[in-house]
Scaffold this active site. Structure first.
Site, PDB file in Angstrom:
ATOM      1  NE  ARG A 164      45.521  48.636  39.987  1.00 12.60           N
ATOM      2  CZ  ARG A 164      46.456  48.503  40.928  1.00 12.60           C
ATOM      3  NH1 ARG A 164      47.734  48.741  40.650  1.00 12.60           N
ATOM      4  NH2 ARG A 164      46.134  48.105  42.151  1.00 12.60           N
ATOM      5  CB  SER A 237      40.618  48.274  43.606  1.00  8.63           C
ATOM      6  OG  SER A 237      41.501  48.057  44.666  1.00  8.63           O
ATOM      7  CD  GLU A 333      41.768  47.995  39.040  1.00  3.38           C
ATOM      8  OE1 GLU A 333      41.095  47.011  38.651  1.00  3.38           O
ATOM      9  OE2 GLU A 333      42.616  47.934  39.936  1.00  3.38           O
TER      10      GLU A 333
HETATM   11  P1  FAD Z   1      40.962  38.804  33.394  1.00  5.98           P
HETATM   12  O1  FAD Z   1      40.009  39.354  34.387  1.00  5.98           O
HETATM   13  O2  FAD Z   1      40.653  37.488  32.781  1.00  5.98           O
HETATM   14  O3  FAD Z   1      41.162  39.884  32.222  1.00  5.98           O
HETATM   15  C1  FAD Z   1      41.429  41.229  32.551  1.00  5.98           C
HETATM   16  C2  FAD Z   1      41.657  42.021  31.249  1.00  5.98           C
HETATM   17  O4  FAD Z   1      42.858  41.566  30.622  1.00  5.98           O
HETATM   18  C3  FAD Z   1      40.554  41.812  30.206  1.00  5.98           C
HETATM   19  O5  FAD Z   1      40.416  43.007  29.481  1.00  5.98           O
HETATM   20  C4  FAD Z   1      41.108  40.703  29.330  1.00  5.98           C
HETATM   21  O6  FAD Z   1      40.569  40.721  28.023  1.00  5.98           O
HETATM   22  C5  FAD Z   1      42.586  41.026  29.327  1.00  5.98           C
HETATM   23  N1  FAD Z   1      43.447  39.835  29.195  1.00  5.98           N
HETATM   24  C6  FAD Z   1      43.535  38.790  30.047  1.00  5.98           C
HETATM   25  N2  FAD Z   1      44.486  37.925  29.633  1.00  5.98           N
HETATM   26  C7  FAD Z   1      45.005  38.431  28.503  1.00  5.98           C
HETATM   27  C8  FAD Z   1      46.020  38.004  27.590  1.00  5.98           C
HETATM   28  N3  FAD Z   1      46.690  36.858  27.770  1.00  5.98           N
HETATM   29  N4  FAD Z   1      46.290  38.779  26.515  1.00  5.98           N
HETATM   30  C9  FAD Z   1      45.609  39.943  26.300  1.00  5.98           C
HETATM   31  N5  FAD Z   1      44.633  40.398  27.126  1.00  5.98           N
HETATM   32  C10 FAD Z   1      44.342  39.650  28.209  1.00  5.98           C
HETATM   33  N6  FAD Z   1      44.995  43.902  40.771  1.00  5.98           N
HETATM   34  C11 FAD Z   1      46.100  44.603  41.106  1.00  5.98           C
HETATM   35  O7  FAD Z   1      46.739  45.225  40.248  1.00  5.98           O
HETATM   36  N7  FAD Z   1      46.540  44.649  42.381  1.00  5.98           N
HETATM   37  C12 FAD Z   1      45.912  44.004  43.382  1.00  5.98           C
HETATM   38  O8  FAD Z   1      46.348  44.069  44.526  1.00  5.98           O
HETATM   39  C13 FAD Z   1      44.743  43.252  43.063  1.00  5.98           C
HETATM   40  N8  FAD Z   1      44.060  42.610  44.035  1.00  5.98           N
HETATM   41  C14 FAD Z   1      42.939  41.889  43.706  1.00  5.98           C
HETATM   42  C15 FAD Z   1      42.268  41.213  44.730  1.00  5.98           C
HETATM   43  C16 FAD Z   1      41.135  40.462  44.443  1.00  5.98           C
HETATM   44  C17 FAD Z   1      40.435  39.732  45.557  1.00  5.98           C
HETATM   45  C18 FAD Z   1      40.667  40.377  43.099  1.00  5.98           C
HETATM   46  C19 FAD Z   1      39.479  39.526  42.778  1.00  5.98           C
HETATM   47  C20 FAD Z   1      41.332  41.057  42.081  1.00  5.98           C
HETATM   48  C21 FAD Z   1      42.470  41.832  42.382  1.00  5.98           C
HETATM   49  N9  FAD Z   1      43.168  42.542  41.392  1.00  5.98           N
HETATM   50  C22 FAD Z   1      44.310  43.231  41.711  1.00  5.98           C
HETATM   51  C23 FAD Z   1      42.692  42.537  39.996  1.00  5.98           C
HETATM   52  C24 FAD Z   1      43.177  41.321  39.185  1.00  5.98           C
HETATM   53  O9  FAD Z   1      43.689  40.331  40.026  1.00  5.98           O
HETATM   54  C25 FAD Z   1      44.252  41.709  38.162  1.00  5.98           C
HETATM   55  O10 FAD Z   1      43.782  42.732  37.309  1.00  5.98           O
HETATM   56  C26 FAD Z   1      44.704  40.528  37.326  1.00  5.98           C
HETATM   57  O11 FAD Z   1      45.828  40.873  36.567  1.00  5.98           O
HETATM   58  C27 FAD Z   1      43.603  40.032  36.386  1.00  5.98           C
HETATM   59  O12 FAD Z   1      44.041  38.810  35.827  1.00  5.98           O
HETATM   60  P2  FAD Z   1      43.033  37.829  35.117  1.00  5.98           P
HETATM   61  O13 FAD Z   1      43.823  36.754  34.475  1.00  5.98           O
HETATM   62  O14 FAD Z   1      41.986  37.406  36.050  1.00  5.98           O
HETATM   63  O15 FAD Z   1      42.438  38.796  34.000  1.00  5.98           O
HETATM   64  N1  EPU Z   2      40.917  53.335  53.166  1.00  3.33           N
HETATM   65  C1  EPU Z   2      39.850  53.796  53.900  1.00  3.33           C
HETATM   66  N2  EPU Z   2      38.665  53.109  53.831  1.00  3.33           N
HETATM   67  C2  EPU Z   2      38.512  52.013  53.069  1.00  3.33           C
HETATM   68  C3  EPU Z   2      39.605  51.546  52.299  1.00  3.33           C
HETATM   69  C4  EPU Z   2      40.795  52.237  52.367  1.00  3.33           C
HETATM   70  O1  EPU Z   2      39.949  54.800  54.606  1.00  3.33           O
HETATM   71  O2  EPU Z   2      37.421  51.442  53.070  1.00  3.33           O
HETATM   72  C5  EPU Z   2      42.207  54.033  53.278  1.00  3.33           C
HETATM   73  C6  EPU Z   2      43.186  53.177  54.113  1.00  3.33           C
HETATM   74  O3  EPU Z   2      43.050  53.426  55.461  1.00  3.33           O
HETATM   75  C7  EPU Z   2      44.524  53.616  53.597  1.00  3.33           C
HETATM   76  C8  EPU Z   2      44.240  53.971  52.134  1.00  3.33           C
HETATM   77  O4  EPU Z   2      42.832  54.132  52.019  1.00  3.33           O
HETATM   78  O5  EPU Z   2      44.944  54.779  54.250  1.00  3.33           O
HETATM   79  C9  EPU Z   2      44.760  52.914  51.163  1.00  3.33           C
HETATM   80  O6  EPU Z   2      44.119  51.669  51.424  1.00  3.33           O
HETATM   81  P1  EPU Z   2      44.789  50.248  51.063  1.00  3.33           P
HETATM   82  O7  EPU Z   2      46.171  50.186  51.594  1.00  3.33           O
HETATM   83  O8  EPU Z   2      43.835  49.190  51.465  1.00  3.33           O
HETATM   84  O9  EPU Z   2      44.943  50.283  49.503  1.00  3.33           O
HETATM   85  P2  EPU Z   2      44.025  50.861  48.344  1.00  3.33           P
HETATM   86  O10 EPU Z   2      44.609  52.138  47.865  1.00  3.33           O
HETATM   87  O11 EPU Z   2      42.604  50.870  48.747  1.00  3.33           O
HETATM   88  C10 EPU Z   2      45.447  49.779  46.469  1.00  3.33           C
HETATM   89  C11 EPU Z   2      45.214  48.965  45.229  1.00  3.33           C
HETATM   90  C12 EPU Z   2      45.009  47.510  45.597  1.00  3.33           C
HETATM   91  C13 EPU Z   2      46.252  47.008  46.292  1.00  3.33           C
HETATM   92  C14 EPU Z   2      46.472  47.849  47.551  1.00  3.33           C
HETATM   93  C15 EPU Z   2      47.750  47.477  48.271  1.00  3.33           C
HETATM   94  C16 EPU Z   2      44.198  50.441  43.590  1.00  3.33           C
HETATM   95  C17 EPU Z   2      42.973  50.808  42.841  1.00  3.33           C
HETATM   96  N3  EPU Z   2      44.071  49.475  44.510  1.00  3.33           N
HETATM   97  O12 EPU Z   2      44.245  49.738  47.229  1.00  3.33           O
HETATM   98  O13 EPU Z   2      44.809  46.776  44.394  1.00  3.33           O
HETATM   99  O14 EPU Z   2      46.140  45.656  46.657  1.00  3.33           O
HETATM  100  O15 EPU Z   2      46.557  49.249  47.182  1.00  3.33           O
HETATM  101  O16 EPU Z   2      48.833  47.971  47.575  1.00  3.33           O
HETATM  102  O17 EPU Z   2      45.263  51.002  43.342  1.00  3.33           O
HETATM  103  C18 EPU Z   2      43.183  45.939  42.883  1.00  3.33           C
HETATM  104  O18 EPU Z   2      43.716  46.645  42.008  1.00  3.33           O
HETATM  105  O19 EPU Z   2      42.220  45.196  42.643  1.00  3.33           O
HETATM  106  C19 EPU Z   2      43.685  45.998  44.254  1.00  3.33           C
HETATM  107  C20 EPU Z   2      43.140  45.315  45.254  1.00  3.33           C
END
Ligand code: FAD
Ligand code: EPU
Length: 337
Positions: A164, A237, A333
């Site tokens: 991240r 997250s 995050e």
């Molecule tokens: P924004 O929210 O619009 O911006 C995020 C940051 O990036 C801000 O600081 C912004 O200024 C900057 N930024 C955006 N675009 C640019 C650009 N073109 N140039 C320079 N800076 C820029 N993230 C994960 O890593 N893994 C996951 O599994 C994951 N799951 C998610 C699930 C859900 C339901 C949600 C809502 C979010 C999740 N995220 C996850 C977080 C998010 O999807 C990512 O961080 C994604 O990359 C954000 O993209 P965005 O275009 O919406 O960025």
């Molecule tokens: N867990 C719990 N309770 C909860 C949630 C999770 O006990 O309420 C435990 C699960 O049982 C599991 C562990 O935590 O053993 C990990 O959970 P999970 O696989 O759901 O993933 P996470 O670590 O909670 C991370 C990323 C996610 C990404 C998933 C899948 C971060 C901060 N988050 O979540 O990214 O989708 O792994 O790879 O690293 C995001 O960044 O927005 C995001 C959703």
């Protein structure tokens, strides 16, 4: 001629659905529009927010500066031997890029299916999920440097990717990413190691999964765990999974033998923030208009009408309670503004 709008509601531009406004707002559809924008010294001197899909943001107040919404489109590819180089505009939707790759049989991004947001934001926090990080498929990106007005290419080494983390997060606000180039493989290297992927493949009777199968299975798991921002506001997250030293981990694991943990390289342990938060009794809890998600305690939600300040306050309470129970400090995050 660029259209600069004024006093625009950002409610539909952030997945938390927080209703704040931006003093100025501009949409960028071409690279040269950035040159045009910053030729005006007024915009160089104004506070800025670069916006993609708004899925990693918590807006706590009206923004008195200029929102730059990245909408540069286009996906193209070139094949060289066993590799496909795919280039996408910053404003492309990340999951559309994943689908493009899966449809063309370009392997590498299938585990990153259904992550919300834009291509341009994907390097900012080195998006990751289900055992893959952006850095595994990243080749380079092109970015506009605000201070000089020059377009620069960043290689993978330049980006200093970590969990991240990237140079763009460390040097916040200096660069605007306009396009990203990915390197994918024509030979799939199927990665089913993470979490429930194997189990879900077994449920479906799939023994030799294709990249399309992986994409579908990952999407299915994600939908079952994470709230859909179109109905429940959230930004995924809210905190990072904390990485602590093996030394600091010792007394914690003695006290809490069931603690979920993963190796994070020699001498370091990664803890599951979701587990820590759940153990403190927060999972599914509703606090005013906010709360944590019932299936994933790491996700803070807007149950409707929440302010960014309320969500922020809840996150502070969670940080305090995890710290007093486990002595571990959670780090947000999501980008707070
Ligand atoms: P924004 O929210 O619009 O911006 C995020 C940051 O990036 C801000 O600081 C912004 O200024 C900057 N930024 C955006 N675009 C640019 C650009 N073109 N140039 C320079 N800076 C820029 N993230 C994960 O890593 N893994 C996951 O599994 C994951 N799951 C998610 C699930 C859900 C339901 C949600 C809502 C979010 C999740 N995220 C996850 C977080 C998010 O999807 C990512 O961080 C994604 O990359 C954000 O993209 P965005 O275009 O919406 O960025
Ligand atoms: N867990 C719990 N309770 C909860 C949630 C999770 O006990 O309420 C435990 C699960 O049982 C599991 C562990 O935590 O053993 C990990 O959970 P999970 O696989 O759901 O993933 P996470 O670590 O909670 C991370 C990323 C996610 C990404 C998933 C899948 C971060 C901060 N988050 O979540 O990214 O989708 O792994 O790879 O690293 C995001 O960044 O927005 C995001 C959703």
């Amino acid at each position: 001629m660029l259209q600069i709008e004024q006093n625009i509601s950002l409610k539909n531009f952030n997945t938390f659905g927080i209703d704040v406004s931006a003093r100025y707002f501009v949409e960028i559809n071409r690279e040269d529009e950035l040159t045009e924008l910053f030729a005006n010294p007024k915009w160089k001197a104004t506070e800025r927010l670069v916006l993609g899909g708004g899925s990693n943001l918590l807006l706590t107040k009206d923004f008195n500066g200029l929102v730059i919404r990245m909408n540069i489109r286009g996906i193209e590819h070139r094949i060289n031997g066993n590799e496909a180089f795919v280039k996408a505009g910053a404003g492309e939707v990340w999951n559309d890029l994943v689908n493009y790759c899966v449809d063309h049989q370009f392997a590498g991004v299938e585990n990153l299916s259904l992550i919300p947001g834009s291509v341009g934001a994907s390097p900012i926090q080195n998006i990751g999920a289900y055992g893959v990080e952006l850095k595994d498929v990243f080749y380079s990106c092109r970015a506009f440097e605000i201070a000089t007005g020059a377009f620069k290419t960043f290689t993978k080494a330049d980006c200093r990717f970590g969990y991240r983390e990237s140079i763009f997060k460390q040097q916040k606000g200096q660069y605007i990413i306009v396009s990203v180039k990915f390197i994918l493989s024509l030979t799939p290297n199927i990665n089913t190691r993470y979490g429930a992927i194997e189990q879900e493949l077994t449920n479906r009777g799939i023994t030799r999964p294709s990249i399309k199968d992986i994409s579908q299975v990952v999407s299915h798991i994600r939908v079952s765990k994470l709230p859909d921002p179109s109905t429940i506001g959230n930004a995924g997250s809210f905190f990072k999974n904390p990485v602590i030293t093996a030394e600091a981990f010792k007394p914690i694991v003695i006290k809490y033998p069931n603690i979920v943990n993963f190796s994070a390289g020699e001498g370091f342990v990664k803890l599951a923030a979701g587990w820590l938060i759940e153990q403190c009794g927060w999972k599914g809890k509703v606090v005013g208009h906010t709360g944590t998600w019932k299936n994933q305690a790491l996700v803070l939600v807007n149950h409707g009408g929440a302010t960014g300040g309320e969500v922020y306050e809840l996150s502070s309470q969670i940080i305090d309670s995890v710290y007093s129970k486990f002595g571990v400090m959670l780090e947000r995050e999501v980008n707070i503004l």
